[in-house]
Every structure is written in structure tokens, then in C-alpha cells.
Design an enzyme around this catalytic site. Structure first.
Site, short mmCIF file in Angstrom:
data_model
loop_
_atom_site.label_atom_id
_atom_site.label_comp_id
_atom_site.label_asym_id
_atom_site.label_seq_id
_atom_site.Cartn_x
_atom_site.Cartn_y
_atom_site.Cartn_z
N THR B 187 0.85 -1.18 0.00
CA THR B 187 0.00 0.00 0.00
C THR B 187 0.88 1.24 0.00
O THR B 187 1.91 1.27 0.66
CB THR B 187 -0.92 0.03 1.23
OG1 THR B 187 -1.58 1.29 1.28
CG2 THR B 187 -0.17 -0.19 2.53
N GLU B 332 -4.60 -2.38 5.24
CA GLU B 332 -4.17 -2.90 6.54
C GLU B 332 -5.31 -3.56 7.33
O GLU B 332 -5.07 -4.15 8.38
CB GLU B 332 -3.60 -1.74 7.40
CG GLU B 332 -2.28 -1.17 6.92
CD GLU B 332 -2.47 -0.06 5.87
OE1 GLU B 332 -3.55 -0.01 5.24
OE2 GLU B 332 -1.51 0.72 5.69
N LYS B 440 -4.53 22.00 11.03
CA LYS B 440 -4.62 22.39 12.43
C LYS B 440 -4.49 23.89 12.55
O LYS B 440 -3.41 24.43 12.52
CB LYS B 440 -3.56 21.65 13.26
CG LYS B 440 -4.15 20.43 13.95
CD LYS B 440 -3.07 19.50 14.47
CE LYS B 440 -3.13 18.16 13.77
NZ LYS B 440 -1.91 17.76 13.12
N TRP B 445 -8.98 21.32 14.52
CA TRP B 445 -8.91 20.66 13.21
C TRP B 445 -9.94 21.18 12.24
O TRP B 445 -11.11 21.31 12.56
CB TRP B 445 -9.08 19.15 13.39
CG TRP B 445 -7.84 18.50 13.94
CD1 TRP B 445 -6.60 19.05 13.98
CD2 TRP B 445 -7.73 17.19 14.50
NE1 TRP B 445 -5.70 18.16 14.54
CE2 TRP B 445 -6.37 17.02 14.88
CE3 TRP B 445 -8.62 16.15 14.72
CZ2 TRP B 445 -5.90 15.85 15.45
CZ3 TRP B 445 -8.15 14.99 15.30
CH2 TRP B 445 -6.80 14.83 15.67
#
Ligand SMILES: Nc1ncnc2c1ncn2[C@@H]1O[C@H](COP(=O)(O)O)[C@@H](O)[C@H]1O
Lengths: 546, 546
Positions: B187, B332, B440, B445
């Protein structure tokens, strides 16, 4: 080369936690022993399961310790299923329909340390406990321990509700290995003493996933499942584990096994899937036809424990529009291993052809391998004609009995089931006979050997033989054949009287025949097969004659 | 205490064997690289898989050895999925859309010993092989090895069909342990070099069971599944494993990714479930609406790899009566971990409410645990508002990268996904940004993804990208880059006005740049890293200039 995957374990408690996470408001409805209907959600169930786990910790129940239950299908039993295994102990479900002596024998064999018992079994529990000096305590599944019959219990006595009441509603479950023992069920499925099957967390989780899948029970969030198979029998066929996994509503019948009780629950709770032995559905049918009732919500009954009779398959289809879904399994196999769900391709067949398939035992689900072997252990063809002893293999199938060797049953990595079966080219299996001699009446075992042993103690008995023969309601009932000692007179009445109190009432043979001899093999063993064949319709015909 | 269950292992080959046992005549249909349609049954597939296993044995491929593929979705690739893992070797799927140098780097890193390659990638293979002196050989997935582009391959060269042709059609599979490595996928999902995820048999079997279940793809014997996700990408999301398990018909599109190709297969093969990224379904929609076509057989598209845009959810419902089923996962994580299938309770909601849920990433299936954590790794509430980095845990989730340490990703038994997400009280998860793309600003955020999604709804916007760039006061502030649709005019003011009221004031980009194109990876993802580097001082400099 080993892969790099997280070492996450397959644990029973995660089935319930998943049910709560995804379907917190899904219901568990129980007919209580007290008679009323109890309902709560998976969220409530989990909170009380956590409370129970804390309470078990206070009893200092250690990993692997056996915690016995004598209980019907209710929410409290469900909480025990999860909390006992969750803390790493072993839930040991015991059949309350056995005699106190048999129960005590089993609990002794299992080395059970604690007993959780429904209030209705208090008297039985008293008799059992008297024979178990090492038992650490009894918890009665009730609001209070003021059960008159338990007055004489010597060990510490608790009542379930106050026992868990003040405990916290969350719990940090231990990180068990998935091979840890979780559930211990005894079966009288083979001759001799009952034998324990000790299942692991891994086995029960994989079994639950198979059970929920389209190949077995096909449980979904809109399923309302009513297990009429007892939670003391083969883990209620995995229903307590599979229902939360699938988010299905669970309807637990308590001790209400009558047609009226079932009809009420099915109607009020909109049950669409039932689970139980053929006898139970016959009971339902008798009630419905007697009262001219129907069960519109019911879509399927999943039926195992005995062969599916064509008559009932048809009746349920034509009269109730209910699909009779055969399943096969045994305590040693999870129990579920085979089924014939209403797949589109099956439902597209001509009706009679489909009915025929519904009287088989179905096809193996993913995880289960099957073969049939001849007397020399050689695999036989799957041609729908050649029969052989059925062997099964898979991750939720026993590799031995608890604390007991049995090389005949556990042969070459397979479980030899004792069922004689055929398998056809499509994989449908059908049990044609039983190698072992045990009798299955209404889904529960009667040991022919036990009855024979007791008979043999009568001074006038030379030899006796108990076989299971066909019965319209109970599927099989025991028939006793006796050869008297030379020069002795014997009659039915004497023998019935002699058996009285020595065996459970429902073990009593339906008829007793005095004969002059019984057939034997060259090595002197009774040839029960031959007798079974000869007498198979004896009870049916003698009934017809009446 | 350990239970006494059979030590049966969860092995990938048993998924196909089960498919053959239960659904021998079920079809696998492939659009071949040669252009024509190929069809055979699971029974045929298994016979050829056995032949392939024998052929692999003749090459003396050892347990654990990596066998690479550069191939589209066809039956031959499917046979490789089962035979390579079945003999105990590792199937190493490589993305043929990468550059030859990248492919060589990955195969070197993986120490791949053999390469199986579609004929259409012959030229690419030549370039790759030239950089891999230790490669033992190449097998071209074709009738003959007369591929001009492969003329210069130095290693032994075989053609697949003659290679397997004369081998026996049954095979005795080795009794592997379920933790044995089976599949290796690289990946490029995080910065730096690509990383390998090495999955076990156990992981892939449990993942297949979850995939087939009602909580994820809900595959059944009457499902016709068309995976439009490549078999070189995260194991085609497990479709090659789950389809035979469920007995579903598998429709493999080969290299045919156009709307016309898809429409043809869906129509001719009666596809009812599709699997792929949003872009692919947009492609289908564009084709259908351009040609005024419909897809009556199609019931669901299962869509992952990126967030589900509300517009497409609606279009598929209203225009095609197709349920847009969001899924979430990453290489994953199996990859499948979350979904929102059309459960009755969901379908009963008011349409707009249901649409909103369809734009989430769905809920975790059984086996997968999720949490969101703040910058200090502290779990955050599941209130649908608080965001944090998503962590996941479960038996098919990676515990490390292949041959590579990454303590940031594999923290405290969890996989830190790099996705910033919220989870609501019902368990629905929604990705609000990538950790590395999140902005940020003054310690809080800002989701670049959210702003991009809103921009994309403006009719003149072809593509948009929001990045965080340096800011003297707020540390970071958002900068918006927009590519207009052909023939459309766009300016800053219009866009600011469009965003007004749709995002929080402090989320408003500090500047908007109209650009002609944006950089993409081989798999079509925006390369934000590059843009961030290029524009990092943009706000500082433009301020200085003022
Ligand atoms: N579908 C079926 N057809 C015939 N016999 C069955 C079927 N299901 C279960 N049995 C019998 O029940 C036994 C298992 O009993 P138990 O261990 O009490 O669940 C099997 O070994 C069979 O003899």
C-alpha cells in the site's frame, strides 16, 4: 512463514458486546418461571451480565472452574451463558429432567463447584446437593432465597437478584485465549455413562457465525427467533450465541412447552423462526388444528435432533405456509452442522421434490467436512445409495470427551457419529439408522443400557433388551423385550412395578414383551438392528389395533 | 483450561472447496484480456486450481515463497489466489499501474521469486524483470508465450495454459497452520515507500465470513457479484474469497473499466451487487445517463476507498433504484471493516435521514473494534461530533508492516489508521479527514475533505483540493485550489459566496486559487504532499507582499 495479523481472539463475550454495539435496543423476551413475561434489551442484558460477572468474582470462581445450571430458557440463564464463560470459567448446563442420582453423577464427574438453579427445581436441587459434599454453593434464580424446598441445603445459598443487584454494570473482561474451555454439556448420546463435551470460545464463536449464516439458520436483524430447544441441551443449538451476533430478537419460552404457550408467544412476539425437535412442532400443530388457529408471523421452523417426517413437512407448508427446515447435529458437533435452508434454487423445484429434500438432514455448512465410511473405515461414495457411518470434522467438533478416552468415537481426526447415513451427489445427507442403541424420545436420550442393567437385577430375568421403535408423537419410544430365567414366571405388571422409581418416568418402556430368545452375533452381542427392524412399527400397529 | 475441540484450521483453499461442494455449477464469468467472455463453474475453477498447484510444485516453489502477479480480474488470477496460497506460498499482488521502477522496488522488497503476468503487461514485465536479476521465472497468463514484448526476458518463460494443461485435476493440499502467510499486498497509503501487508489464512477466512455476512456484503447463493475493484488492490476487497464461500456468481471485468463494458456485463450477466470506488460508479452513471440506459438487475453498489458523496447516493437511489452501500476499510484492515447495508430499520427511516447515513462509512462488523483517540491517544466519546484518529482492532487487521517497523501505526495493540473520524451513538463512523491532510488551525482541526465535498457540489467545479499551509498566527490555515469544469468560468468571489453558511466561518479558506490541473497518484488520488510543499509559504509570502 507466519503473517503479521493482530492476535485477536474469538471470544464468546464479544458476541453479546457486538449485539449491544449494533442493536442495543433489540429485545430479549422471556416467559419467566414465575409465569409472567419479562422483556429487556441486549443493552440491559449486557449490563446485568457485567453485574453477574462481578458477583461471580466475589465468589472467587477461578478460571476453568465448572459452574452448573439446572434451568429453563430465560434471560437469567442467558446472562449465565455469557458471564460464566466471560470470566474464564466453564458453564456446565445439566438436564433437569434426569433423576437426582444421574444429575449428581454428572456434576461429580464434571467436578462442578457451584450450582445455579431455577426455583422450580429447588426440590431436585436439594436431592442433588445432598449427594455433593464438595459443592461450594447454590444460587437460586429468583428474587429471594426463601424457597421452602431449599431449606435443607447445607452449602451457602444465594438468591440471584440480590446477588447481582449492587454490582457495577460494566466489567473488564479478561483477555482469554480462544482455545479456553467455555461450555460443558453432557450427552447420553452413546451407550454407557453420559459423557461431557467441552467446547472452547473459538468453537462457539465460529459455530455462531455459521449458525447465523444463510447456510444454517440465516439470522438477521429482523429475525425473531424462538428456541424451543432447551438451554440445558447442547447449548440450545447455539441460539444464545448466534442471536446477539445477528441482532435477532430472542424469544425464550421458559418452561412453557405446551402448544398454547407456544402459540401465545409466536403471536404476541411475532416470532418468525422457531427452533426445536419434531415433537415440539407436532405439539404446536396439534394445538393449532384443535383450536383452529394459525401462526401468520411464523416463516420457518428449524428442526433437528431427529429425522424430519414427510407428513409434518407437508402439513407445515400447506396448512401454515411455514418452511420446515431440517437440521442435523449432535452435542459433539457444536451441535449444528447441516441444514437445508429455503434457497431460491431449492424453492424452484417441483413441490414433491423439494419435500423430499426437506426430509433429509441437509448439507454441511462451511467449516464442517463429512464422510461416510464402511465397517473397515473406508470412505464410501456420495451417491445417495451407499450407506456408511457418518464422520464429521471441523473447528467446533469435539476431539475427545471430557476426561474420558473413546478411541472408537474419535478416529483418525474425525468424529464417528454413530449415525448411519447416505450422502447424495448434491451433498444432502440423510440418517438411515443409528449404530448406537440409545433411544431418542422427543429429542432427549433414553439409555437402553441403563434400563437393561436394572432389569437384569430382577431374579426372574435371564436377558433383556431395550430398543427404540417408531412412535407417532415422540419419534421413538422404548420397547422392552425380556427372556425369563428357566422355570421362572414373569409378566409385564411385575416388571413395570420393578422398574418403578428406578428410572425416570418418561424412560418407562411403552410396552414389555416376554420372549423365549433374543438374536446374538457370533461374539455374543445382541443384534439390536435386527430387532429394531422387526419391531419398528410395533407401537404404531398396536395403537392402530386399539 | 483448554477445551477438547478438533484442531481444524481456517484455510483459504477450503473456501473454494466449499463453493464447489455446495454450488459446483455456480458460474465464474470473466471478460478476458483477449477481449471475449469466458465462463466456467466453481467445479472447473477448482480443477484448474489443482492443476496449477501441481505446476507450481514442479517449479519447486517453497512454503512462504512470494509469487507475484501483475494481472487484471480474470479467472486465471482467481486460480492463482487459491493455488499459490493453497500450497503454502504467498500470493504477492502488484499494481500494474505503477511505474516499472516502483514495481521492481516492491518486488525486490518482497523478495518475489516468480512473476505471473497478463499478456497486456508484457512490455511492463520486460522492464521490471530487467531490474530483478534474482527472479526465477515468468509465467505469462496466456495460451502461448509468443508475446513479442517478452522476447528479451532472460529468466525461464512459461505460458500459463500449457504450463497447467497436463496436470492432474485433484490435489492433496498441505495441512497448513492457519497463521501461515497467504497474501502480500503493498500500500502507498502513507508517506514514504510503499509498505507490505502480509495476511494469514485465518485472517482471510474470517474476513470472508464477515464479508459474506449480512453486516457487510450480504452475499448469498443468488447474488451475482461484480468486483470492479482490482484483484491487485487489497485482494479485490476479499471478493475472490467470499464469493465461493457464499456460492455467489462471480463476474470478473478483466481490464474493462469503461461504462459501456460495465453496462454490458451487468445486463448480460444479471449482476445485482457491484463493488468498487465512487469514481467507478460515477463512470457508470455518466455512461448510463449519456446513453439513456438503465441497469434493472442491479440492486446494490458497495462503495469504499473514499467517502460516499450525497449526490451519487441520491442519483443511484432515485434514478436507478440502486442502494448505495458505503463501506470502509484499508489494505491494513482486510480490507473490509465497516458498512451500512440496507437493513429494514434503516430503510424504514425518512429518505433524507437514510441518505445521510449512506454518506457515513457505516458500522463495524463483528470482529472489528473501533475507537477514536485525540492527539494524546485518549479515547473520545462516540457522540457524532468529537473527532479523533480512528483506531481499529481485530483478527484480520495487520499488527505490523512486512519487514518494517512502524510504531506510530501499530500502537498499543491497535492499528492507527491515519483517518480522522467521528463515531455516533449508533456506531456509524464517518471519516472527516486524513490525519496528514487535516489542517490544524489554532489547535483545532479543519477537515479538508468536508470543504472539498462541498465545493464539488458547485456545478462549475471539476475538482478541488484543500491543503493546510503555514500561517504566522494560526500555525496553519486552509488554502483552496480549484479546477473549473471545461467551458465554465469561476472566480474567488463566486466560490466564497457558495461556501458561505455551508462551513464554519473559521473554516473559510484564507485564499482560493483557480488552477488548470492538480497532481494525482497512479491510482487517481490527489498528491497533497506535493501541493503542500509547493504552497507551504504561500500565505506568508502573500502577506509579506501586502
Ligand atoms: N436431522 C436428523 N435426522 C436424523 N437424526 C438426527 C437428526 N438430527 C439429529 N439426529 C439424531 O440426534 C443425534 C444427536 O443428538 P444430541 O447429541 O442429543 O443432539 C444424532 O446423532 C442423530 O442420531
Amino acid at each position: 512463514m507466519a503473517a503479521a495479523m493482530q492476535p485477536s481472539q474469538l471470544l464468546i463475550i464479544d458476541l453479546l458486546r457486538h449485539g449491544v454495539r449494533r442493536h442495543p435496543q433489540q429485545e430479549v423476551v422471556s416467559r419467566r418461571i414465575e409465569g409472567d413475561i419479562h422483556r429487556y434489551t441486549y443493552q440491559d442484558c449486557y449490563a446485568r451480565t457485567c453485574q453477574l460477572a462481578h458477583a461471580l468474582d466475589e465468589l472467587q470462581i477461578k478460571p476453568g472452574e465448572r459452574v452448573a445450571t439446572l434451568a429453563w430458557n430465560t434471560y437469567r440463564h442467558l446472562e449465565l451463558y455469557y458471564a460464566v464463560s466471560g470470566i474464564g470459567a466453564v458453564l456446565h448446563t445439566v438436564n433437569p429432567r434426569l433423576l437426582a442420582e444421574q444429575i449428581a453423577w454428572i456434576m461429580q464427574d464434571a467436578d462442578a463447584q457451584w450450582l445455579f438453579v431455577d426455583a422450580c427445581f429447588a426440590e431436585l436441587a436439594n436431592a442433588v446437593v445432598a449427594q455433593l459434599p464438595n459443592l461450594k454453593g447454590v444460587v437460586v434464580l429468583a428474587e429471594s432465597k426463601q424457597q421452602p424446598a431449599l431449606a435443607e441445603v447445607a452449602t451457602p445459598l444465594y438468591a440471584y437478584e440480590p446477588f447481582i443487584a449492587d454490582q457495577p454494570t460494566t466489567y473488564t473482561w479478561p483477555a482469554l485465549h480462544e482455545d479456553t474451555a467455555a461450555l460443558l454439556c453432557y450427552t447420553s448420546g452413546t451407550t454407557g455413562h453420559p459423557k461431557g463435551v467441552l467446547s472452547s470460545h473459538r468453537a462457539m464463536v465460529l459455530h455462531a457465525q455459521a449458525t447465523a449464516s444463510a447456510e444454517l439458520l440465516d439470522l438477521r436483524a429482523n429475525t425473531v427467533l424462538m428456541p424451543m430447544v432447551a438451554m440445558y441441551h447442547a447449548g440450545a443449538w447455539g441460539a444464545p450465541y448466534a442471536a446477539p451476533l445477528a441482532g435477532a430478537k430472542l424469544v425464550l419460552p421458559g418452561s412453557g412447552m405446551s402448544g398454547a404457550d407456544m402459540h401465545e408467544l409466536i403471536t404476541k412476539e411475532h416470532v418468525n423462526v422457531g427452533l426445536g425437535v419434531p415433537t415440539i412442532w407436532l405439539t404446536l400443530h396439534n394445538h393449532l388444528s384443535e383450536k383452529s388457529l394459525n401462526v401468520p408471523s411464523l416463516e420457518r421452523v428449524c428442526v433437528g435432533g431427529a429425522a424430519s417426517p414427510l407428513g409434518l413437512v407437508k402439513t407445515f407448508d400447506q396448512q401454515y405456509d411455514v418452511y420446515w427446515q431440517p437440521i442435523w447435529g449432535m452435542t459433539e458437533t457444536g451441535p449444528l452442522a447441516c441444514s437445508a435452508p429455503p434457497e431460491p434454487s431449492l424453492m424452484a423445484l417441483p413441490t414433491e421434490q423439494r419435500y423430499r429434500i426437506q426430509t433429509t438432514a441437509g448439507r454441511a455448512c462451511f467449516g464442517v467436512d463429512m464422510q461416510i465410511v464402511n465397517a473397515d473405515g473406508e470412505p464410501q461414495p456420495h451417491d445417495g445409495e451407499t450407506s456408511g457411518e457418518l464422520r464429521v470434522r471441523g473447528p467446533w467438533i469435539a476431539s475427545s470427551y471430557f476426561q474420558r478416552d473413546d478411541p472408537d468415537t474419535f478416529a483418525e481426526g474425525w468424529l464417528a457419529t454413530g449415525d448411519i447415513a447416505v450422502i447424495d451427489a448434491q451433498g444432502y445427507m440423510k440418517v438411515v439408522d443409528r449404530k448406537k442403541d440409545v433411544i431418542k424420545s422427543g429429542g432427549e436420550w433414553i439409555s437402553s443400557l441403563d434400563i437393561e442393567n436394572i432389569c437384569s437385577q430382577h431374579p426372574a430375568v435371564n436377558e433383556s433388551c431395550v430398543i427404540g421403535v417408531k412412535h407417532p408423537k415422540w419419534d421413538e419410544r422404548p420397547l422392552l423385550l425380556v427372556v425369563p430365567n428357566k422355570g421362572h414366571q414373569l409378566d409385564k405388571a411385575t416388571l413395570y412395578e420393578f422398574l418403578q422409581g428406578k428410572i425416570a418416568k418418561w424412560w418407562m418402556p411403552d410396552d414389555i414383551l416376554i420372549v423365549t430368545e433374543l438374536p446374538h452375533t457370533g461374539t455374543g452381542k445382541l443384534v439390536k438392528n435386527e430387532l429394531r427392524k422387526h419391531y419398528q412399527n410395533y407401537l404404531i400397529e398396536s395403537q392402530d389395533a386399539n
